[in-house]
Design an enzyme around this catalytic site. Structure first.
Site, PDB file in Angstrom:
ATOM      1  N   LYS A  11      27.848  44.445  27.287  1.00  0.00           N
ATOM      2  CA  LYS A  11      27.506  45.263  28.460  1.00  0.00           C
ATOM      3  C   LYS A  11      27.718  46.744  28.152  1.00  0.00           C
ATOM      4  O   LYS A  11      28.773  47.124  27.627  1.00  0.00           O
ATOM      5  CB  LYS A  11      28.359  44.821  29.668  1.00  0.00           C
ATOM      6  CG  LYS A  11      27.960  45.511  30.989  1.00  0.00           C
ATOM      7  CD  LYS A  11      28.758  44.969  32.177  1.00  0.00           C
ATOM      8  CE  LYS A  11      28.356  45.632  33.484  1.00  0.00           C
ATOM      9  NZ  LYS A  11      29.105  45.126  34.650  1.00  0.00           N
TER      10      LYS A  11
ATOM     11  N   SER B 136      26.347  43.468  38.752  1.00  0.00           N
ATOM     12  CA  SER B 136      25.832  44.552  37.937  1.00  0.00           C
ATOM     13  C   SER B 136      25.541  44.157  36.493  1.00  0.00           C
ATOM     14  O   SER B 136      24.751  44.811  35.821  1.00  0.00           O
ATOM     15  CB  SER B 136      26.825  45.719  37.929  1.00  0.00           C
ATOM     16  OG  SER B 136      28.046  45.318  37.314  1.00  0.00           O
TER      17      SER B 136
ATOM     18  N   SER C 203      30.355  40.895  39.765  1.00  0.00           N
ATOM     19  CA  SER C 203      29.325  41.265  38.788  1.00  0.00           C
ATOM     20  C   SER C 203      29.215  40.383  37.563  1.00  0.00           C
ATOM     21  O   SER C 203      28.308  40.592  36.760  1.00  0.00           O
ATOM     22  CB  SER C 203      29.533  42.705  38.332  1.00  0.00           C
ATOM     23  OG  SER C 203      28.990  43.567  39.279  1.00  0.00           O
TER      24      SER C 203
HETATM   25  N1  GLN Z   1      27.998  44.210  43.808  1.00  0.00           N
HETATM   26  C1  GLN Z   1      29.320  44.740  43.945  1.00  0.00           C
HETATM   27  C2  GLN Z   1      29.241  46.233  44.075  1.00  0.00           C
HETATM   28  O1  GLN Z   1      28.187  46.738  44.129  1.00  0.00           O
HETATM   29  C3  GLN Z   1      30.176  44.339  42.779  1.00  0.00           C
HETATM   30  C4  GLN Z   1      29.900  45.095  41.541  1.00  0.00           C
HETATM   31  C5  GLN Z   1      30.769  44.694  40.398  1.00  0.00           C
HETATM   32  O2  GLN Z   1      31.430  43.659  40.413  1.00  0.00           O
HETATM   33  N2  GLN Z   1      30.826  45.555  39.414  1.00  0.00           N
HETATM   34  O3  GLN Z   1      30.207  46.903  44.129  1.00  0.00           O
END
Ligand code: GLN
Length: 496
Positions: free
Chosen positions: A79, A154, A178
């Site tokens: 990532k 994400s 995410s």
């Molecule tokens: N979708 C969640 C957010 O937008 C979690 C994102 C994540 O876990 N990095 O914050």
């Protein structure tokens, strides 16, 4: 069978026994990337030469008779939020375009030490804020099951890469869901380890009290092998837990639930849940009972407040963390023509470099932390966080693990929720409580929804340092379902 269809454990064994070379394995995956990534867009950066050189180095060490770890020579997609000294690191943001980190993140360093071959860096929502990768400044990734749909976020580039057989393994980070949400919607395995179980050093910070690196794989054992490879205490991360890594690989091999007490979270069902998701979840509950688990219903009433608490805590921490992008130290600098003050250059750079969702979070967080509002918003959210941890504690007095659907719906079409932040935030309804409590949780495939034929994820949650329980139950479900389906769920995905 093509090398790209094999599991990471199988590839590791083939490479160690010199039946195939790490170089051949890397080349097969680079070929697959060349073949399909134009459609999937999982990667922001691929470095074929460097990957092949890393693979050859592993082959040489094996030829010399060195005994390496089980994943030596296995390719991985990383990532693009972990620093890599030899590759760009953008965090999906324009503000970091062209930046070369001066050092490796601890997770990166440990991947290298375990002999994993880093193919490249994967796409993500900008600074890991989102559930679809549509917030990436470099365009969205696509779900290999249906290219018109999101691969989750994400860490959507990482889930897409593994689901499209571009890599057998990838890394992710889970702040609110995410890793688990993208794993669920692409039909693969994704694990959020216990907070502090994997190092945040060199992970570009979003919300420091929640950010947790974790693995993606196409099966439970591979995920456990990867988690073990990069986990463990790190002196460079002040919140790293100084305790042995839970026996995750052993648990993944154990794969049985006989005598385990499993709690179904009552609150994670009903309005807003897709019928096909609930149907597959309910069938999995019956399956677990038939495998010898004792299943009971458990109520965690404060989980209803997890989402609002998260959307105060995470933006608050992000507003502070992202203050470091000041146009002086990293990447982009706009308007520095000798006539403007440092403050003006900073404002122009941040206006041009951050996308709309990141700006929304910075504004929300700055407001929630401002004097006069701090107690009402941030302070209140922290209290809710404590109550959520207490609900978990009470539940874990009764049961060994909790289960729920990972997400309320399957993968939604690209564009459907892009202009509706609330709808986007709801994708993490079931995953966020475990982040707020710092607990472990995994998502494993549990079938396809009838309405759209898309993958559904089962979430298995466990207490702090109970990561092995997630793997044990996950592997048991996987084994039983693969028997039923005649192979992994992913083999039912349409060819790309
Ligand atoms: N979708 C969640 C957010 O937008 C979690 C994102 C994540 O876990 N990095 O914050």
């Amino acid at each position: 069978m093509s090398l790209t269809r094999k599991t990471a454990a199988e590839l590791g064994e083939l490479i160690a026994s010199r039946e195939v070379s790490a170089e051949q394995v890397a080349q097969a995956h680079l070929d697959r990337i060349a073949e399909v990534d134009g459609k999937v867009t999982a990667f922001l950066h691929v470095d074929a030469e460097r990957a092949l050189a890393q693979a050859r180095a592993v082959d040489e060490r094996i030829a010399k008779g060195e005994r390496l770890g089980p994943l030596a020579g296995v390719p991985i997609a990383h990532k693009d939020v972990f620093t890599t000294a030899d590759m760009p690191t953008t965090a999906g943001s324009k503000i970091l375009e062209g930046w070369r980190p001066p050092y490796d993140a601890t997770v990166t360093r440990r991947l290298r030490e375990a002999g994993l071959v880093i193919l490249g860096k994967t796409n993500l929502d900008e600074f890991a804020m989102g559930s679809s990768t549509e917030n990436s400044a470099y365009g969205p990734s696509h779900n290999p099951w249906d290219l018109t749909r999101i691969p989750g976020g994400s860490s959507g580039g990482s889930s897409a890469a593994v689901a499209a057989y571009e890599a057998p393994l990838s890394t992710g980070t889970d702040t609110g869901g995410s890793i688990r949400q993208p794993a669920a919607v692409t039909g693969i395995v994704g694990m959020k380890p216990t907070y502090g179980g994997s190092s945040r050093y060199g992970l570009i910070a979003f919300a420091s009290s929640l950010d947790t690196p974790g693995p993606f794989a196409r099966n439970v054992l591979d995920a456990a092998l990867l988690q073990e490879a990069f986990s463990g205490h790190d002196q460079l991360d002040s919140t790293s837990i100084d305790a042995p890594v839970p026996p995750v690989v052993e648990a993944a091999r154990q794969a049985d639930v006989a005598g385990l007490r499993i709690g179904v979270v009552k609150e994670f069902a009903g309005d807003g849940y897709q019928p096909g998701v609930l149907a597959r979840f309910n069938e999995t509950v019956e399956l677990l009972e038939s495998l010898g688990a004792k299943v009971v219903e458990v109520s965690c009433p404060t989980f209803a407040y997890a989402l609002p608490a998260y959307y105060l805590i995470a933006p608050s921490e992000c507003s502070s963390n992202l203050a470091r992008f000041d146009a002086m130290r990293y990447g982009l600098r706009v308007g520095d023509d000798g006539t403007r003050s440092a403050e003006e250059v900073m404002a122009l750079t941040r206006a041009a470099g951050f996308g709309p969702e990141v700006k929304r979070r910075i504004m929300l967080g700055t407001y929630a932390l401002s004097s006069g509002y701090y107690d009402a918003y941030y302070g209140q959210a922290q209290k809710v966080r404590t109550l959520i941890s207490r609900d978990f504690e009470a539940a874990y007095h009764q049961v060994d693990v909790l289960i729920s659907p990972t997400t309320p719906t399957t993968a939604f079409p690209i564009g459907e929720r892009a202009d509706d932040p609330m709808a986007m935030y709801l994708a993490d309804l079931c995953t966020i409580p475990s982040n707020l409590a710092g607990n472990a949780a995994i998502s494993v495939p549990c079938g396809l929804a009838d309405e759209d034929g898309l993958p559904v994820g089962l979430q298995i949650m466990a207490p702090v340092l109970g990561d092995d329980r997630c793997y044990r139950v996950g592997a048991a479900v996987e084994k039983a379902l693969n028997d039923r389906w005649g192979g992994p769920l992913l083999s039912q995905a349409p060819a790309l």
